[in-house]
Design a protein around this motif. Structure first.
Motif, PDB file in Angstrom:
ATOM      1  N   GLN A 131      -0.423   7.717  -6.505  1.00  0.00           N
ATOM      2  CA  GLN A 131       0.450   6.961  -5.512  1.00  0.00           C
ATOM      3  C   GLN A 131      -0.420   7.102  -4.134  1.00  0.00           C
ATOM      4  O   GLN A 131      -0.630   6.126  -3.414  1.00  0.00           O
ATOM      5  N   ALA A 132      -0.829   8.423  -3.721  1.00  0.00           N
ATOM      6  CA  ALA A 132      -1.338   8.614  -2.649  1.00  0.00           C
ATOM      7  C   ALA A 132      -2.668   7.872  -2.383  1.00  0.00           C
ATOM      8  O   ALA A 132      -2.956   7.429  -1.476  1.00  0.00           O
ATOM      9  N   GLN A 133      -3.474   7.876  -3.488  1.00  0.00           N
ATOM     10  CA  GLN A 133      -4.806   6.938  -3.369  1.00  0.00           C
ATOM     11  C   GLN A 133      -4.243   5.672  -2.868  1.00  0.00           C
ATOM     12  O   GLN A 133      -5.079   5.003  -2.151  1.00  0.00           O
ATOM     13  N   VAL A 134      -3.334   4.981  -3.713  1.00  0.00           N
ATOM     14  CA  VAL A 134      -3.127   3.667  -3.560  1.00  0.00           C
ATOM     15  C   VAL A 134      -2.497   3.473  -2.017  1.00  0.00           C
ATOM     16  O   VAL A 134      -2.872   2.588  -1.312  1.00  0.00           O
ATOM     17  N   VAL A 135      -1.659   4.041  -1.584  1.00  0.00           N
ATOM     18  CA  VAL A 135      -1.233   3.938  -0.241  1.00  0.00           C
ATOM     19  C   VAL A 135      -2.161   4.211   0.930  1.00  0.00           C
ATOM     20  O   VAL A 135      -2.569   3.367   1.635  1.00  0.00           O
ATOM     21  N   ASN A 136      -3.238   5.256   0.463  1.00  0.00           N
ATOM     22  CA  ASN A 136      -4.224   5.163   1.451  1.00  0.00           C
ATOM     23  C   ASN A 136      -5.400   4.042   1.430  1.00  0.00           C
ATOM     24  O   ASN A 136      -5.861   3.650   2.365  1.00  0.00           O
ATOM     25  N   LEU A 137      -5.486   3.365   0.371  1.00  0.00           N
ATOM     26  CA  LEU A 137      -6.145   2.437  -0.107  1.00  0.00           C
ATOM     27  C   LEU A 137      -5.925   1.122   0.639  1.00  0.00           C
ATOM     28  O   LEU A 137      -6.363   0.584   1.287  1.00  0.00           O
ATOM     29  N   LEU A 138      -4.217   0.706   0.674  1.00  0.00           N
ATOM     30  CA  LEU A 138      -3.996  -0.210   1.217  1.00  0.00           C
ATOM     31  C   LEU A 138      -4.005  -0.105   2.714  1.00  0.00           C
ATOM     32  O   LEU A 138      -4.171  -1.201   3.590  1.00  0.00           O
ATOM     33  N   ARG A 139      -4.036   1.092   3.257  1.00  0.00           N
ATOM     34  CA  ARG A 139      -3.993   1.307   4.721  1.00  0.00           C
ATOM     35  C   ARG A 139      -5.473   1.250   5.242  1.00  0.00           C
ATOM     36  O   ARG A 139      -5.664   0.415   6.059  1.00  0.00           O
ATOM     37  N   ASP A 140      -6.394   1.559   4.413  1.00  0.00           N
ATOM     38  CA  ASP A 140      -7.702   1.352   4.721  1.00  0.00           C
ATOM     39  C   ASP A 140      -8.245  -0.314   4.605  1.00  0.00           C
ATOM     40  O   ASP A 140      -8.775  -0.524   5.566  1.00  0.00           O
ATOM     41  N   LEU A 141      -7.642  -0.826   3.818  1.00  0.00           N
ATOM     42  CA  LEU A 141      -7.937  -2.245   3.623  1.00  0.00           C
ATOM     43  C   LEU A 141      -7.343  -2.971   4.893  1.00  0.00           C
ATOM     44  O   LEU A 141      -7.790  -3.845   5.331  1.00  0.00           O
ATOM     45  N   GLN A 142      -6.175  -2.383   5.201  1.00  0.00           N
ATOM     46  CA  GLN A 142      -5.440  -3.130   6.244  1.00  0.00           C
ATOM     47  C   GLN A 142      -6.170  -3.099   7.719  1.00  0.00           C
ATOM     48  O   GLN A 142      -6.486  -4.062   8.363  1.00  0.00           O
ATOM     49  N   LYS A 143      -7.132  -1.742   7.864  1.00  0.00           N
ATOM     50  CA  LYS A 143      -7.870  -1.909   9.048  1.00  0.00           C
ATOM     51  C   LYS A 143      -9.042  -2.523   8.866  1.00  0.00           C
ATOM     52  O   LYS A 143      -9.676  -3.191   9.779  1.00  0.00           O
ATOM     53  N   GLU A 144      -9.676  -2.523   7.553  1.00  0.00           N
ATOM     54  CA  GLU A 144     -10.989  -3.332   7.420  1.00  0.00           C
ATOM     55  C   GLU A 144     -10.616  -4.807   7.410  1.00  0.00           C
ATOM     56  O   GLU A 144     -11.628  -5.411   8.095  1.00  0.00           O
ATOM     57  N   LEU A 145      -9.808  -5.348   6.762  1.00  0.00           N
ATOM     58  CA  LEU A 145      -9.636  -6.718   6.591  1.00  0.00           C
ATOM     59  C   LEU A 145      -8.706  -7.408   7.513  1.00  0.00           C
ATOM     60  O   LEU A 145      -8.138  -8.663   7.366  1.00  0.00           O
ATOM     61  N   ARG A 146      -7.867  -6.755   8.611  1.00  0.00           N
ATOM     62  CA  ARG A 146      -6.788  -7.173   9.325  1.00  0.00           C
ATOM     63  C   ARG A 146      -5.827  -7.848   8.708  1.00  0.00           C
ATOM     64  O   ARG A 146      -5.446  -9.040   8.777  1.00  0.00           O
ATOM     65  N   LEU A 147      -5.208  -7.188   7.569  1.00  0.00           N
ATOM     66  CA  LEU A 147      -4.316  -7.810   6.834  1.00  0.00           C
ATOM     67  C   LEU A 147      -2.783  -7.307   7.158  1.00  0.00           C
ATOM     68  O   LEU A 147      -2.912  -6.508   7.980  1.00  0.00           O
ATOM     69  N   SER A 148      -2.105  -8.178   7.041  1.00  0.00           N
ATOM     70  CA  SER A 148      -0.597  -7.915   7.034  1.00  0.00           C
ATOM     71  C   SER A 148       0.339  -7.641   6.112  1.00  0.00           C
ATOM     72  O   SER A 148      -0.155  -8.412   4.962  1.00  0.00           O
ATOM     73  N   TYR A 149       1.147  -6.700   5.871  1.00  0.00           N
ATOM     74  CA  TYR A 149       1.964  -6.569   4.654  1.00  0.00           C
ATOM     75  C   TYR A 149       3.362  -6.496   4.920  1.00  0.00           C
ATOM     76  O   TYR A 149       3.685  -6.340   5.768  1.00  0.00           O
ATOM     77  N   LEU A 150       3.978  -7.288   3.826  1.00  0.00           N
ATOM     78  CA  LEU A 150       5.363  -6.613   3.805  1.00  0.00           C
ATOM     79  C   LEU A 150       5.542  -5.800   2.615  1.00  0.00           C
ATOM     80  O   LEU A 150       5.186  -6.096   1.344  1.00  0.00           O
ATOM     81  N   PHE A 151       5.847  -4.458   2.969  1.00  0.00           N
ATOM     82  CA  PHE A 151       5.891  -3.366   1.914  1.00  0.00           C
ATOM     83  C   PHE A 151       7.076  -3.148   1.515  1.00  0.00           C
ATOM     84  O   PHE A 151       8.178  -2.565   2.138  1.00  0.00           O
ATOM     85  N   ILE A 152       7.321  -3.473   0.229  1.00  0.00           N
ATOM     86  CA  ILE A 152       8.565  -3.362  -0.387  1.00  0.00           C
ATOM     87  C   ILE A 152       8.795  -2.107  -1.155  1.00  0.00           C
ATOM     88  O   ILE A 152       7.813  -2.016  -1.877  1.00  0.00           O
ATOM     89  N   SER A 153       9.770  -1.387  -0.956  1.00  0.00           N
ATOM     90  CA  SER A 153       9.814  -0.198  -1.727  1.00  0.00           C
ATOM     91  C   SER A 153      11.271   0.651  -1.812  1.00  0.00           C
ATOM     92  O   SER A 153      11.849   0.290  -0.506  1.00  0.00           O
ATOM     93  N   HIS A 154      11.494   1.146  -2.604  1.00  0.00           N
ATOM     94  CA  HIS A 154      12.798   2.224  -2.491  1.00  0.00           C
ATOM     95  C   HIS A 154      12.657   3.326  -1.947  1.00  0.00           C
ATOM     96  O   HIS A 154      13.478   4.288  -1.645  1.00  0.00           O
ATOM     97  N   ASP A 155      11.202   3.905  -1.761  1.00  0.00           N
ATOM     98  CA  ASP A 155      10.911   5.222  -1.299  1.00  0.00           C
ATOM     99  C   ASP A 155      10.748   5.055   0.334  1.00  0.00           C
ATOM    100  O   ASP A 155       9.719   4.661   0.709  1.00  0.00           O
ATOM    101  N   LEU A 156      11.848   5.650   0.881  1.00  0.00           N
ATOM    102  CA  LEU A 156      12.058   5.436   2.456  1.00  0.00           C
ATOM    103  C   LEU A 156      10.667   6.254   2.976  1.00  0.00           C
ATOM    104  O   LEU A 156      10.043   5.921   4.010  1.00  0.00           O
TER     105      LEU A 156
END
Lengths: 297, 367, 336
Positions: free
Chosen positions: C194-219
């Protein structure tokens, strides 16, 4: 006691392992036998087409009526008119080969269309196609064929068209249930989200990647069924007419002499029918086991 | 009270065979656990670590073949004292080569018949189990109350239907189901997930077992309901005091509920000891895997600072191709040059580093 | 200034529950408002978190945004274009920009296609590329998501959960997505992955200027990755604001309950124990009594503490999403 043995310490991926290593040995035997039958049928068909036969199947030899097998070069003997049985068996394949392919193609094409309509879009189309298939299934097929033959003419292509159409619901329901199963996993939805067109999703993702084994299996089993229907009709006299040979009318004409102890004129085509149909069935079943195997993880 | 092991698992090995890969998946590979009277032992681990298979092995519910191949599971309670895997040698033949099991022969039907006989009077009575999916583990066509009543009449001295009903209502009340008289007649599908899990707990406790095995009791429930189930289990722990084997991947749940904890990875126990010591971030002497697991859960401080998570590198373990050295070597961030070769080629043993705290890591005993 | 990339106005998605064979005679239809009047906007390079329990409609929102299911009413505006009523063909160019990471790891990848074919397909959906370009782009993508090259010849079922997730992410990137709906990207994964994936998503956001709608049950995860957070309960957004505010000072009782149940299981005993343990009605929309004021009232600790004021249950005064602070909205009569 059941034995479990680890064959190697390091193991790669399942996709690297060829299928004959993971398939059950009995399936491999069946498949080999089935492929042999397919090959024999095909070679015989080509031989019959090119006329490359040991004897002329229509040549009447009044000196050698009902000769037992292996007399004067007649490997399987001769029938009541002295015609060579082997040559007639080979030429008999002409009776069902092309019409059978037509029936299979028709069944697969129609079945796939309706299956995709019902499974992919569902709703009213699903209801309608279920209704049609119920209608077709509720009518005895042989009666339908006899009715068509009586109304028009005893033409094998007509019969096979009917067979193809009546076989379509089976294929359709298989394709439909496969699609419905695939829809539960949502890669179809994912493909839509990717921006793929429906046609690409249906043809590439659904039919090519996930349904081709089903279709191959259905084609194989369909061939067995076609042979059975053609021979039954010819046996009854509604299919291929004398003097054109067909395995069905050969059994019929030979059966009269069976009680006189002259078994070969009927037994040879009967065995041909049995072994061929068995071959196609075993091939279909084993392909089913191997292509649709559950990869245990 | 504490000190007498009620359930003692020794050298348990449960293997599965993949016929297409023609190889064994070593789901549980030499696990030792001891569950002492009155305590809650937590097993924490990720998917494929063998924690659930351990529980199923105890209950004799492993269906995949060959299943349990060696081990001792000693159950010692007031009523029963036996080895739940007795005579396993008669059913299993193992061939080893270079210290690795390469061939197993097992009489599976015979073993199943044997273990059913051995476990009669144990399963459900001495040891009862709470499963992950309560709705699937109860009969959907019978009311919850009726099912609990049946369990009571089967497993306790109560034979009277009226008395059993009263007892059922008592247990439903114990697990804090509101208006138990109404819920008594509900089918499992009429209840929400949380309620159903409560009913399941009531059913497991109603036979007054010596050992309770709770396999992922909160997984699949919503967060708010999870916390309610956890506080219910916490209350029941003090009021009923049943000896519990708690299995979960959720470290918070284990931390709240268990006295001791065993951390599993790739079918082995990597660390075991007091849960306060092992699962608190402040305590430093722990297995690198445990430390990394703890670090990968966002803490309140990290959330506020929006800092990056400390991820464990690499991927979960492939139980078919187990490495020859330490199982965690490829992902470990605490390997030093000094012990590198040892970690890579030689598997460490589970050894005591402080009182009751065992770790399977070369870092602590550099030979 | 960053621009708004996606705006959702009064989005509604209602499901008709067919009442069985005789529903026509009953004369009423059961309508389940899976998503009821939801509005929000997401700016470029921003992550908006959407939290809620099972069945609160968060996944439905994601699927509606991608037009995988049609919206009942409301407006979805992407990059200034109203995409709500576009036909499938008209919407296809937008699919290049809006992508989704599906919750189910196995299900989103065609089981009979090798990883290379999956990525290749994604690369060539919207543009033609030569084979050399495809190979180049694929190795680029693999590097971005940290996936080994040897995995390209595998089938999806031969990968581990984390690898499947990476392939899913790589596929959305291959299309060239600017806005990604990440539907529970970590819930099916092990903690260490999980932690790897969360970090990856954040890295990609910085690199590629992405926007996310992050849906989760985990606050917790949502708070960690998001700039803005919306908390949903039974189809409605009950609280929305900047991430830090929601974590530090939740104003809606539901957020408080959710937060206390997650972050520290010991704290806030008061809130936890005051709640009605009546789980029978929890989390499921009860269409026997639609629109009776605040939907959270039966579970609400404040409602019970205040001796059940009628304002909470009166349909005429159902709470509205009000601004109580700068960029902080709450749907509650008695915000904490």
């Amino acid at each position: 006691m059941k034995r479990y043995r680890q064959h190697s310490i390091e193991f790669g991926n399942l996709s690297d392992v060829p299928f004959w290593k993971t398939a059950g040995p009995i399936d491999l035997v069946y498949i080999s036998y089935g492929l042999l039958v397919v090959l024999l049928v095909f070679v015989s068909y080509v031989l019959g087409m090119t006329g490359f036969l040991p004897f002329d199947p229509q040549e009447i030899n009044l000196e050698l009526l009902m000769a037992p097998p292996n007399t004067e070069g007649h490997l399987l003997g001769t029938d009541f008119m002295g015609r060579d049985i082997l040559a007639r068996l080979i030429i008999g394949i002409q009776a069902y080969f092309l019409p059978g392919l037509l029936a299979i193609a028709l069944a697969l094409a129609l079945g796939t269309c309706f299956g995709v309509l019902a499974g992919y879009w569902g709703g009213g189309l699903d209801t309608a196609s279920t209704y049609v298939s119920n209608l077709l299934n509720s009518f005895p097929r042989l009666v339908l064929i006899l009715l068509m033959v009586a109304a028009f003419k005893p033409d094998i292509y007509l019969v096979m068209t009917v067979v193809g159409i009546t076989n379509a619901p089976t294929v359709a329901s298989l394709i439909k249930s496969k699609i419905q199963f695939l829809k539960q996993k949502n890669f179809i939805e994912a493909a839509t989200a990717l921006g793929l067109k429906n046609a690409v999703i249906i043809i590439k993702h659904i039919l090519w990647h996930n349904c081709r084994s089903v279709l191959i299996i259905q084609a194989t089993l369909g061939m067995a069924e076609v042979i059975l229907i053609e021979t039954s009709l010819s046996y009854l006299g509604f299919g291929v007419q004398e003097p054109t040979p067909s395995w069905g009318n050969m059994v019929q004409s030979g059966a009269n002499y069976f009680m006189q102890g002259k078994f070969w004129p009927s037994t040879a085509p009967a065995m041909a029918i049995l072994l061929t149909i068995m071959g196609f069935h075993l091939l279909g079943d084993s392909l089913n086991n191997i292509l649709e195997r559950k990869r245990d993880q | 009270m504490i000190g007498v092991p009620v359930l003692k698992i020794e050298n348990l090995r449960t293997y599965f065979y993949s016929s297409s890969k023609q190889a064994f998946s070593r789901a549980v590979d030499g696990v030792n656990l001891a569950l002492e009277k009155g305590e809650t032992l937590g097993i924490v681990g990720e998917s494929g670590s063998g924690k659930s298979v351990t529980a199923l092995s105890v209950m004799g519910l492993v269906t995949a073949e060959p299943g349990v191949i060696t081990g001792n599971i000693g159950l010692k309670t007031d009523g029963v004292q036996k080895n739940l895997l007795q005579d396993i040698e008669d059913y299993v033949k193992i061939t080893n080569e270079n210290g690795r099991t390469v061939e197993v022969s097992k009489d599976n039907p015979g073993w199943q018949r044997h273990i059913d006989r051995v476990l009669r009077g144990v399963r459900g009575k001495e040891i009862s189990m709470i499963f992950q999916n309560p709705k699937l583990s109860m009969n959907p066509f019978s009311s919850v109350g009726k099912q609990i009543k049946e369990a009571i009449m089967l497993n306790t001295s109560i034979n009277n239907a009226q008395e059993a009903r009263e007892r059922t209502l008592y247990w439903l009340e114990q697990v804090k189901i509101d208006s138990p008289r109404l819920r008594y007649d509900n089918n499992p599908y009429g209840l929400s997930g949380g309620m159903c899990q409560r009913a399941m707990i009531a059913m497991a406790l109603s036979s007054e077992p010596s050992v309770l095995i709770a396999d992922e009791p909160t997984t699949g429930l919503d967060a708010t309901i999870q916390s309610k189930i956890v506080s219910l289990l916490e209350e029941l722990k003090s009021s009923v005091g049943v000896t519990t084997l708690l299995i979960s991947h959720d470290i918070d749940v284990i931390k709240t509920l268990s006295d001791r904890v065993s951390v599993m990875y790739g079918g082995r126990v990597l660390e075991s000891g007091p849960s306060k010591e092992i699962l608190s971030a402040a305590h430093n002497d722990k297995h690198p895997y445990t430390a990394a697991l703890l670090a990968s859960i966002p803490t309140a401080r990290q959330i506020k600072a929006k800092s990056y998570l400390q991820a464990i590198k690499g991927d979960v373990l492939d139980t078919i191709n187990l490495p020859s050295g330490c199982l965690f070597y490829a992902r470990c961030h605490q390997v030093t040059e000094q012990i590198k070769m040892q970690c890579k080629h030689q598997e460490p043993e589970l050894r005591e580093i402080s009182s009751n705290h065992n770790v399977r890591c070369w870092r602590f005993f550099n030979a | 200034m960053t621009d708004t990339i996606l705006e959702v106005q009064n989005l509604k998605k209602h499901y008709n529950q067919n009442g069985g064979l005789f529903s026509a005679f009953k004369g009423k239809e059961n309508v389940i408002p899976a998503v009821d009047d939801v509005s929000f906007y997401i700016k470029e390079k921003e992550t908006m978190g959407l939290v809620g329990e099972t069945g609160c409609g968060k996944t439905t929102i994601g699927r509606t945004l991608l037009k995988l299911i049609p919206a009942t009413s409301g407006k979805i505006i992407f990059n200034g274009t109203d995409i709500t009523h576009l036909s499938a063909a008209q919407f296809r160019p937008f699919r290049k920009k809006i992508q989704m990471i599906f919750q189910d790891l196995d299900a989103a990848l065609n089981p009979k296609m090798r990883i290379k074919a999956i990525l290749q397909e994604a690369l060539t959906v919207h543009c033609r590329l030569s084979d050399a370009e495809i190979d180049h782009r694929i190795s680029e993508l693999l590097e971005m998501v940290n996936l080994k090259k040897s995995k390209l010849s595998n089938f999806p079922n031969e990968l581990s959960g984390g690898e499947k997730r990476r392939v899913g992410i790589a596929r959305t990137l291959a299309v060239g997505a600017r806005f990604i709906v990440a539907d529970e990207p970590t819930s099916a994964l092990d903690v260490s992955i999980q932690a790897q994936v969360v970090n990856l998503l954040r890295d990609l956001q910085k690199e590629l200027r992405l926007s996310y709608l992050f849906i989760s049950h985990d606050l917790r995860v949502v708070e960690l990755v998001s700039h803005k957070v919306a908390v949903m309960y039974l189809g409605q957004i009950v609280e929305m604001g900047l991430a830090g505010r929601i974590a530090n000072a939740p104003r809606h009782p539901y957020t408080a309950v959710l937060w206390s149940s997650l972050v520290d299981k010991k704290s806030d005993e008061s809130i936890k124990n005051e709640g009605n343990p009546n789980e029978g009605q929890w989390g499921v929309f009860d269409f026997e009594r639609p629109n009776v004021g605040c939907r959270f009232a039966p579970r609400c600790p404040v409602y019970h503490a205040k001796n059940r004021p009628t304002i909470c249950t009166d349909p005429a005064t159902s709470p509205q999403l009000q601004k109580i602070d700068d960029a902080h909205q709450v749907r509650c009569h008695f915000p904490l």
